[in-house]
Scaffold this motif. Structure first.
Motif, PDB file in Angstrom:
ATOM      1  N   ALA A 276     -41.342 -38.773 -12.925  1.00 22.58           N
ATOM      2  CA  ALA A 276     -41.447 -39.462 -11.638  1.00 22.58           C
ATOM      3  C   ALA A 276     -40.622 -38.738 -10.581  1.00 22.58           C
ATOM      4  O   ALA A 276     -41.050 -38.595  -9.426  1.00 22.58           O
ATOM      5  N   GLY A 277     -39.436 -38.272 -10.999  1.00 20.59           N
ATOM      6  CA  GLY A 277     -38.576 -37.544 -10.066  1.00 20.59           C
ATOM      7  C   GLY A 277     -39.253 -36.275  -9.580  1.00 20.59           C
ATOM      8  O   GLY A 277     -39.259 -35.970  -8.383  1.00 20.59           O
ATOM      9  N   LYS A 278     -39.870 -35.544 -10.517  1.00 18.48           N
ATOM     10  CA  LYS A 278     -40.538 -34.298 -10.139  1.00 18.48           C
ATOM     11  C   LYS A 278     -41.706 -34.577  -9.192  1.00 18.48           C
ATOM     12  O   LYS A 278     -41.962 -33.830  -8.264  1.00 18.48           O
ATOM     13  N   GLN A 279     -42.395 -35.677  -9.500  1.00 18.14           N
ATOM     14  CA  GLN A 279     -43.532 -36.021  -8.642  1.00 18.14           C
ATOM     15  C   GLN A 279     -43.068 -36.302  -7.214  1.00 18.14           C
ATOM     16  O   GLN A 279     -43.675 -35.861  -6.246  1.00 18.14           O
TER      17      GLN A 279
ATOM     18  N   ILE B 194     -34.219 -42.352 -10.918  1.00 23.27           N
ATOM     19  CA  ILE B 194     -35.201 -41.420 -10.335  1.00 23.27           C
ATOM     20  C   ILE B 194     -34.649 -40.875  -9.011  1.00 23.27           C
ATOM     21  O   ILE B 194     -34.734 -39.676  -8.728  1.00 23.27           O
ATOM     22  N   ARG B 195     -34.070 -41.762  -8.213  1.00 21.56           N
ATOM     23  CA  ARG B 195     -33.506 -41.316  -6.933  1.00 21.56           C
ATOM     24  C   ARG B 195     -32.381 -40.305  -7.172  1.00 21.56           C
ATOM     25  O   ARG B 195     -32.233 -39.339  -6.427  1.00 21.56           O
ATOM     26  N   VAL B 196     -31.606 -40.562  -8.228  1.00 23.91           N
ATOM     27  CA  VAL B 196     -30.549 -39.608  -8.564  1.00 23.91           C
ATOM     28  C   VAL B 196     -31.172 -38.265  -8.941  1.00 23.91           C
ATOM     29  O   VAL B 196     -30.680 -37.206  -8.545  1.00 23.91           O
ATOM     30  N   TYR B 197     -32.261 -38.312  -9.683  1.00 27.12           N
ATOM     31  CA  TYR B 197     -32.912 -37.055 -10.109  1.00 27.12           C
ATOM     32  C   TYR B 197     -33.369 -36.250  -8.889  1.00 27.12           C
ATOM     33  O   TYR B 197     -33.189 -35.041  -8.820  1.00 27.12           O
ATOM     34  N   VAL B 198     -33.972 -36.966  -7.938  1.00 24.37           N
ATOM     35  CA  VAL B 198     -34.474 -36.277  -6.734  1.00 24.37           C
ATOM     36  C   VAL B 198     -33.317 -35.610  -5.993  1.00 24.37           C
ATOM     37  O   VAL B 198     -33.430 -34.486  -5.503  1.00 24.37           O
TER      38      VAL B 198
ATOM     39  N   LYS C 181     -44.009 -34.371  -3.840  1.00 26.48           N
ATOM     40  CA  LYS C 181     -44.556 -35.050  -2.666  1.00 26.48           C
ATOM     41  C   LYS C 181     -43.770 -34.687  -1.426  1.00 26.48           C
ATOM     42  O   LYS C 181     -44.321 -34.426  -0.368  1.00 26.48           O
ATOM     43  N   ARG C 182     -42.441 -34.679  -1.578  1.00 24.27           N
ATOM     44  CA  ARG C 182     -41.615 -34.344  -0.421  1.00 24.27           C
ATOM     45  C   ARG C 182     -41.904 -32.935   0.059  1.00 24.27           C
ATOM     46  O   ARG C 182     -41.968 -32.673   1.238  1.00 24.27           O
ATOM     47  N   ARG C 183     -42.036 -32.015  -0.911  1.00 21.49           N
ATOM     48  CA  ARG C 183     -42.317 -30.627  -0.535  1.00 21.49           C
ATOM     49  C   ARG C 183     -43.657 -30.532   0.164  1.00 21.49           C
ATOM     50  O   ARG C 183     -43.816 -29.828   1.141  1.00 21.49           O
ATOM     51  N   MET C 184     -44.626 -31.280  -0.384  1.00 24.02           N
ATOM     52  CA  MET C 184     -45.963 -31.256   0.214  1.00 24.02           C
ATOM     53  C   MET C 184     -45.906 -31.805   1.627  1.00 24.02           C
ATOM     54  O   MET C 184     -46.504 -31.262   2.548  1.00 24.02           O
ATOM     55  N   ILE C 185     -45.190 -32.903   1.787  1.00 23.43           N
ATOM     56  CA  ILE C 185     -45.088 -33.516   3.113  1.00 23.43           C
ATOM     57  C   ILE C 185     -44.383 -32.550   4.058  1.00 23.43           C
ATOM     58  O   ILE C 185     -44.802 -32.328   5.185  1.00 23.43           O
ATOM     59  N   ALA C 186     -43.302 -31.941   3.538  1.00 24.19           N
ATOM     60  CA  ALA C 186     -42.567 -30.988   4.371  1.00 24.19           C
ATOM     61  C   ALA C 186     -43.478 -29.831   4.782  1.00 24.19           C
ATOM     62  O   ALA C 186     -43.468 -29.383   5.925  1.00 24.19           O
ATOM     63  N   THR C 187     -44.271 -29.376   3.818  1.00 25.65           N
ATOM     64  CA  THR C 187     -45.200 -28.288   4.107  1.00 25.65           C
ATOM     65  C   THR C 187     -46.194 -28.720   5.168  1.00 25.65           C
ATOM     66  O   THR C 187     -46.480 -27.985   6.115  1.00 25.65           O
ATOM     67  N   GLY C 188     -46.668 -29.933   5.026  1.00 24.94           N
ATOM     68  CA  GLY C 188     -47.637 -30.463   5.985  1.00 24.94           C
ATOM     69  C   GLY C 188     -47.052 -30.561   7.382  1.00 24.94           C
ATOM     70  O   GLY C 188     -47.671 -30.172   8.371  1.00 24.94           O
TER      71      GLY C 188
END
Lengths: 387, 176
Positions: A28-31, B43-47, A35-42
């Motif tokens: 979930a963290g990687k996802q 999860i927030r910690v992981y991010v 998403k953040r990277r994709m949004i940033a890219t966008g």
């Protein structure tokens, strides 16, 4: 206030065996990171060119909730030591053994003072409780070893069963469902999947570093993202997996080397680098060398000299190497199978005649199936085990 | 390099998960919700993990902040249901002789009666054993707020425990 603190600690203390789903957390963290990277890219694309804005956002897969994760993200590539209670060891292994059709006994991992098999929770000796460890169990009450107090004694029982202490969510894994055959040597995903099912330990997020095959077996070395290794051997309808409790690299990814290591030429790195052979009963032996050598760069080559003077070997990947060869049974007892290590240009950096693994009766260790080859680790400790 | 240090993160999860879930339970009064909230916080910690490692920032402090934030989000999600539940008087009973269990359930129940901020302060100070400064950092409020909210929270907790017929765990001490 101490009373309140005590009461709070009591009230907030865990009352069950809940564990955070580490695999799920990281997936979930990687996802979210994606998403953040994709949004940033966008957003970046939008800033650079107005024309590109629509296309940039429309093409962002991470923004779509139904966008599935890559398969690997559902499996953790990180090894985390997990220990369970001795009673749970017995429970899980009995489930596994029952699934293998060995349900007529109550299998136990403990040994009492009189040398008889007892539940792990009552054992007078330390019982291995690390999930992923290969352990032996015996029917409750069976004589498994000579009494430690000079009492009953007796012959050790040969009625034992092996069990790799399974992960709780892998208890019902079936390695060979549908009668599928051995995985192809170049199918790393399938190798990892079958090894996971054999071990009942999720290794699918681990990287298959090297693998080799004979007519009837496959052997592979898998490594976790944090440097733990697993040796997996598969044969038709069965297999054996071991997970090394010690990592090969530290948290920064640097290899854990023997004390006072002096580089690839250091003989300490290769102590115990021994091929292991299994007799086929008709005059031939199926031999293999399966090892991880800490600190050996990729592209080095480990080779064994055969009695006819030719060499057989394979290249290293993150220090791991695996290869097989056949030998005549009569060579096994009088040929020491010299090993050499070549650098990526083919120059020899080390050669030697490792001490063969001899059994009390003499000759090279042999059994119906080969055991993973030993290798240098943390100052020369041997890996694998022999029956 | 540039790889996420999943090993360290896994170690952190192994070390802190139960503590965080305990905190979450005392804040939410429900173990299942606590598990969800803990997972969300982790999860927030992981991010944020690479940044936390790079900055050398306190991971546990961040985890507490993430947990509190996740709890607040949970409150918001369930606000309608919670309002209804708050109006239902729940009396803890001493079933099957489990007096100890009833006591800790009473405490959890009494905590639920506290306003959210007060409850968070009391839990962080007396369950997590955080200093006033650390609790303030976790909740992103001033130390003065932590002091006053904890003090009010303890008074309310004492009152609520008395109302429920529970033991006086708070005594006469105040928040320093």
């Amino acid at each position: 206030m101490d009373e309140l603190r005590r009461a709070m600690l009591d009230a907030g203390a865990p009352r069950d065996e809940w564990q955070a789903d580490l695999t799920g957390l990281m997936a979930a963290g990687k996802q979210r990171v994606r998403k953040r990277r994709m949004i940033a890219t966008g957003i970046a694309a939008a800033v650079v060119t107005v024309i590109g804005t629509t296309a940039a956002l429309a093409g962002v897969p991470g923004l779509n909730k139904s966008d599935p994760d890559p398969v690997k993200d559902r499996h953790s590539g990180v090894y985390v030591e997990e220990r369970i209670s001795p009673a749970e060891v017995d429970r899980r292994c009995n489930i596994v053994l029952a699934l293998k059709g060995m349900k007529t006994q109550n299998w136990v991992a403990g040994v009492g003072r009189d040398g008889r098999a007892v539940p792990a929770s009552e054992s007078s000796r330390t019982v291995e409780t690390r999930v992923g460890s290969l352990i032996d169990l015996a029917p409750e009450g069976a004589q498994v070893s000579v009494s430690t107090d000079g009492g009953a004694g007796g012959s050790p029982s040969d009625r034992s069963a092996e069990c790799i202490i399974p992960q709780i969510n892998m208890l019902d894994a079936d390695a060979w469902r549908g009668g599928t055959g051995l995985p192809d040597l170049d199918d790393n995903a399938r190798i990892a999947e079958v090894c996971s099912r054999v071990a009942r330990y999720d290794l699918e997020g681990w990287e298959v570093l090297v693998s080799s095959e004979s007519r009837t077996t496959r052997v592979a070395i898998l490594m976790s993202d944090n440097g733990y290794s697993s040796v997996c051997e598969l044969w038709h309808g069965g297999g054996r997996v071991s997970i090394d409790p010690q990592p090969w690299s530290d948290s920064s990814g640097q290899p854990v080397l023997p004390d006072a290591d002096s580089g690839p030429e250091d003989p300490d790195r290769y102590r115990g680098l021994v091929p292991i052979c299994a007799m086929d009963g008709v005059g031939m032996a199926d031999c293999s060398l399966v090892a991880v050598i800490a600190g050996l760069p990729d592209g080095f080559r480990v080779e064994t000299m055969l009695p006819d003077g030719t060499y057989v070997g394979a290249k290293t990947v993150r220090g791991a190497v695996a290869y097989r060869f056949s030998a005549r049974e009569n060579h096994i007892s009088n040929w020491q199978f010299p090993v050499r290590v070549l650098d990526s240009r083919g120059a020899e950096v080390w050669s030697g005649r490792p001490e063969n693994q001899t059994q009390p009766g003499g000759g090279v260790a042999s059994s119906e199936v080969f055991m993973p080859g030993p290798a240098t680790h943390h100052g020369g400790g041997k890996r694998g085990r022999t029956r | 390099m540039g790889r996420r240090d999943d090993g360290r993160y896994a170690e952190f999860v192994a070390a802190y998960q139960h503590r965080l879930r305990g905190t979450a339970y005392l804040m939410t009064g429900d173990w299942a919700t606590a598990a969800d909230v803990t997972q969300e916080a982790l999860i927030r910690v992981y991010v944020a993990w690479p940044r936390l490692q790079k900055d050398g920032a306190g991971v546990s402090a961040y985890a507490h902040r993430a947990l509190h934030s996740a709890v607040v989000d949970q409150y918001r999600k369930n606000s309608r249901r919670e309002k209804n539940e708050d109006r239902v008087p729940v009396v803890a009973t001493v079933a099957d002789g489990a007096e100890e269990r009833a006591d800790r359930d009473l405490l959890a129940q009494a905590l639920r009666a506290l306003p959210e901020r007060q409850r968070a302060c009391v839990v962080l100070r007396y369950f997590e054993d955080l200093s006033i400064a650390d609790a303030a950092a976790a909740l992103k409020v001033s130390t003065g707020t932590v002091k006053s909210q904890t003090s009010h929270g303890l008074a309310a907790l004492k009152q609520e425990l008395a109302r429920l017929g529970g033991p006086d765990l708070v005594g006469m001490g105040g928040e320093a």
